[in-house]
Design a protein around this motif. Structure first.
Motif, mmCIF file in Angstrom:
data_model
loop_
_atom_site.group_PDB
_atom_site.id
_atom_site.type_symbol
_atom_site.label_atom_id
_atom_site.label_comp_id
_atom_site.label_asym_id
_atom_site.label_seq_id
_atom_site.Cartn_x
_atom_site.Cartn_y
_atom_site.Cartn_z
ATOM 1 N N MET A 1 77.511 136.352 21.819
ATOM 2 C CA MET A 1 76.520 137.092 22.562
ATOM 3 C C MET A 1 75.936 138.186 21.675
ATOM 4 O O MET A 1 76.646 138.859 20.937
ATOM 5 C CB MET A 1 77.199 137.689 23.787
ATOM 6 N N SER A 2 74.610 138.366 21.738
ATOM 7 C CA SER A 2 73.981 139.358 20.877
ATOM 8 C C SER A 2 74.132 140.755 21.466
ATOM 9 O O SER A 2 74.248 140.937 22.665
ATOM 10 C CB SER A 2 72.498 139.026 20.709
ATOM 11 N N GLN A 117 54.714 145.483 10.240
ATOM 12 C CA GLN A 117 56.128 145.779 10.476
ATOM 13 C C GLN A 117 56.370 146.214 11.921
ATOM 14 O O GLN A 117 57.369 145.835 12.532
ATOM 15 C CB GLN A 117 56.627 146.848 9.495
ATOM 16 N N MET A 118 55.437 147.006 12.473
ATOM 17 C CA MET A 118 55.552 147.419 13.883
ATOM 18 C C MET A 118 55.521 146.194 14.798
ATOM 19 O O MET A 118 56.319 146.078 15.722
ATOM 20 C CB MET A 118 54.415 148.371 14.269
ATOM 21 N N GLN A 119 54.586 145.283 14.538
ATOM 22 C CA GLN A 119 54.472 144.082 15.368
ATOM 23 C C GLN A 119 55.733 143.243 15.272
ATOM 24 O O GLN A 119 56.232 142.750 16.286
ATOM 25 C CB GLN A 119 53.250 143.262 14.955
ATOM 26 N N ARG A 120 56.279 143.091 14.075
ATOM 27 C CA ARG A 120 57.523 142.336 13.906
ATOM 28 C C ARG A 120 58.666 142.973 14.699
ATOM 29 O O ARG A 120 59.456 142.283 15.337
ATOM 30 C CB ARG A 120 57.914 142.261 12.427
ATOM 31 N N LYS A 121 58.758 144.299 14.644
ATOM 32 C CA LYS A 121 59.813 145.012 15.357
ATOM 33 C C LYS A 121 59.680 144.794 16.864
ATOM 34 O O LYS A 121 60.663 144.544 17.549
ATOM 35 C CB LYS A 121 59.764 146.503 15.044
ATOM 36 N N LEU A 122 58.466 144.888 17.398
ATOM 37 C CA LEU A 122 58.277 144.710 18.833
ATOM 38 C C LEU A 122 58.586 143.278 19.259
ATOM 39 O O LEU A 122 59.170 143.046 20.326
ATOM 40 C CB LEU A 122 56.854 145.090 19.248
ATOM 41 N N THR A 123 58.231 142.318 18.415
ATOM 42 C CA THR A 123 58.541 140.920 18.719
ATOM 43 C C THR A 123 60.055 140.715 18.735
ATOM 44 O O THR A 123 60.596 140.065 19.632
ATOM 45 C CB THR A 123 57.857 139.984 17.703
ATOM 46 N N LEU A 124 60.752 141.300 17.761
ATOM 47 C CA LEU A 124 62.217 141.207 17.717
ATOM 48 C C LEU A 124 62.832 141.884 18.937
ATOM 49 O O LEU A 124 63.747 141.342 19.565
ATOM 50 C CB LEU A 124 62.751 141.849 16.431
ATOM 51 N N GLU A 125 62.318 143.039 19.302
ATOM 52 C CA GLU A 125 62.840 143.756 20.468
ATOM 53 C C GLU A 125 62.660 142.908 21.732
ATOM 54 O O GLU A 125 63.568 142.805 22.552
ATOM 55 C CB GLU A 125 62.116 145.096 20.616
ATOM 56 N N ARG A 126 61.472 142.311 21.886
ATOM 57 C CA ARG A 126 61.226 141.465 23.058
ATOM 58 C C ARG A 126 62.193 140.279 23.078
ATOM 59 O O ARG A 126 62.793 139.958 24.096
ATOM 60 C CB ARG A 126 59.784 140.948 23.066
ATOM 61 N N GLN A 128 65.177 140.012 21.647
ATOM 62 C CA GLN A 128 66.542 140.458 21.941
ATOM 63 C C GLN A 128 66.707 140.811 23.414
ATOM 64 O O GLN A 128 67.752 140.565 24.001
ATOM 65 C CB GLN A 128 66.912 141.636 21.037
ATOM 66 N N LYS A 129 65.668 141.366 24.008
ATOM 67 C CA LYS A 129 65.705 141.698 25.435
ATOM 68 C C LYS A 129 65.797 140.421 26.280
ATOM 69 O O LYS A 129 66.576 140.350 27.229
ATOM 70 C CB LYS A 129 64.452 142.489 25.784
ATOM 71 N N GLU A 130 65.004 139.413 25.920
ATOM 72 C CA GLU A 130 65.021 138.149 26.659
ATOM 73 C C GLU A 130 66.364 137.452 26.533
ATOM 74 O O GLU A 130 66.903 136.930 27.505
ATOM 75 C CB GLU A 130 63.905 137.218 26.151
ATOM 76 N N VAL A 131 66.940 137.460 25.335
ATOM 77 C CA VAL A 131 68.239 136.821 25.114
ATOM 78 C C VAL A 131 69.315 137.532 25.930
ATOM 79 O O VAL A 131 70.154 136.886 26.556
ATOM 80 C CB VAL A 131 68.589 136.780 23.611
ATOM 81 N N SER A 132 69.291 138.868 25.928
ATOM 82 C CA SER A 132 70.330 139.592 26.684
ATOM 83 C C SER A 132 70.177 139.350 28.180
ATOM 84 O O SER A 132 71.181 139.311 28.901
ATOM 85 C CB SER A 132 70.279 141.087 26.364
ATOM 86 N N GLN A 133 68.969 139.163 28.674
ATOM 87 C CA GLN A 133 68.771 138.871 30.095
ATOM 88 C C GLN A 133 69.264 137.475 30.448
ATOM 89 O O GLN A 133 69.747 137.241 31.548
ATOM 90 C CB GLN A 133 67.288 139.016 30.478
#
Length: 136
Positions: A1-2, A117-126, A128-133
């Protein structure tokens, strides 16, 4: 689990003459360096849905129309260690497609590399959020 997304991990700051700004999926952070020893009563900060204004000791530091809308009631500012003002704005549109390319409509734009880099970070954050849900 991440592991859940750590907000400060991978912060991609955009430097400005007065400090820096950065963003997450949900918020925009503005960090303004002020003279050491600044007191809260020296600060005038106005936060509206599409506008921000900051003055310290009567000197205007930051003022203008924000890149996109925010939830005015949720905007806050704090004075940290009497040398930095941190403003936190909650985005109205909270998804990876809403990557701010500048803080204000006509000022403090991120250069193309920082934007990427900002766009990459937001995509990664989204992601990770979806995976945790999904793992709930």
């Amino acid at each position: 689990m991440s592991a859940p997304f750590e907000e400060r991990s991978g912060v991609v700051p955009c430097g400005t003459p007065w400090g820096q700004w950065y963003q997450t999926l949900e918020e925009v952070f503005i960090e303004v360096q002020v003279p050491p020893g600044t007191r809260a009563q020296d600060i005038q900060c106005g936060l509206q849905s599409r506008h921000v204004a900051l003055a310290v000791g009567g000197r205007e530091i930051l003022k203008g129309k924000l890149f996109d809308s925010t939830i005015a009631d949720e905007g806050t500012w704090t004075l940290e260690d009497r040398k930095m003002v941190r403003i936190v704005l909650t985005k109205t549109k909270r998804d990876a497609a809403n990557c701010w390319t500048s803080l204000l409509e006509s000022e403090y734009a991120a250069d193309p590399w920082v934007q990427d880099q900002m766009q990459r970070k937001l995509t990664l954050e989204r992601f990770q959020k979806e995976v945790s849900q999904m793992n709930v």
